[in-house]
Scaffold this motif. Structure first.
Motif: not given
Length: 276
Positions: A43-47, A80-90
């Motif tokens: 659900f998360l990638e940093e590169s 950073y390609d992930g999501q928000t902490l609260e809602t999980g929105v990409p």
């Protein structure tokens, strides 16, 4: 723990004779960090690219036990390609990394033939880095051991290659949770797993060398901690399962080389015959 590891590195550096080689290098490294949920889904990638400088010191001994030290500083901004902490929105943004790595080596060298030598290398390392995701800061401290063989050509020129395993002895993460709205900041300890490393180099003259480094970490999910997210209620926080790898390229300059051992004295047979 930090003070203990620092003392160990200082002892490794100063308790051995001064003869040895000193080198410095710099270059880019491609960095990749991924986090997985409980089902093993990413659900998360940093590169992206970071940049590193390094300093190495190694005793140069033939067919003996000897010590070495490697220090590295690195920094860079990656995608950073992930999501928000609260809602999980990409969400896509930038993560800044900065850190340093200290590593002491104990080498056991054997001569295979006139052109090749084999080292068995045991390493003890401390890796510290800061991860800043647009103001959400995390600090990591990893103490690890590594073990692997190194095959190298003898002399001041040639090729060498190392491959081995790396295992964390201690993991610590400070997620600075109170800075992002939580009422507590319990330390997290990512789970320890075995990972691989490999290095190869080509020294094309006594002064310069090209080195390719592969390094990695594998962390299972940390313990879960109950905290209160102010305005949102109680939460269980954790560091998810995480996998990281780095592929670096460095130009290394050898600043100081070992002085050759003086030749053993010889007996002049003709002079001794004259005394008879």
């Amino acid at each position: 723990m930090h003070l203990l590891v620092l003392i160990i590195f200082q002892l490794l550096f100063f308790l051995s004779p001064a003869w040895g080689s000193v080198s410095a290098g710099m270059g880019p490294e491609y960095f990749d960090w991924r986090e997985l949920d409980a089902d093993g889904k990413q659900f998360l990638e940093e590169s992206g690219f970071r940049y590193a400088v390094r300093l190495d010191w190694t005793q140069d001994r033939k067919d003996r036990v000897f010590f070495g030290y490697e220090g590295k500083l690195y920094l860079g901004a990656v995608k950073y390609d992930g999501q928000t902490l609260e809602t999980g929105v990409p969400v896509t943004t930038t993560t800044s990394y900065s850190g340093f790595q200290n590593e002491g080596h104990l080498n056991l060298r054997s001569s295979l033939n006139n052109s090749l030598s084999l080292d068995v290398i045991t390493g003890l390392g401390w890796d510290h880095w800061n991860r800043n995701i647009q103001g959400q800061v995390e600090d990591y401290d990893i103490v690890y051991v590594k073990l692997g063989p190194r095959l190298s050509q003898k002399g001041e020129e040639g090729i060498w290659f190392t491959i081995g395993g790396k295992y964390p002895l201690y993991t610590f993460e400070n997620a600075h949770l109170t800075d992002i709205g939580f009422d507590q900041n319990p330390p997290l300890h990512p789970g320890r797993q075995l990972s691989l490393y490999a290095n190869c180099g080509f020294r094309f003259n006594p002064l310069f060398e090209i080195v390719i480094d592969y390094d990695s970490y594998r962390f299972s999910e940390s313990q879960r901690e109950a905290v209160n997210w102010i305005g949102h209620g109680p939460r269980l926080v954790r560091q998810p399962e995480s996998n990281m790898w780095i592929l670096g390229l460095q130009l290394v300059f050898h600043l100081q080389q070992r002085q050759p051992d003086p030749p053993l004295p010889t007996i002049d047979s003709s002079a001794s015959d004259g005394l008879k």
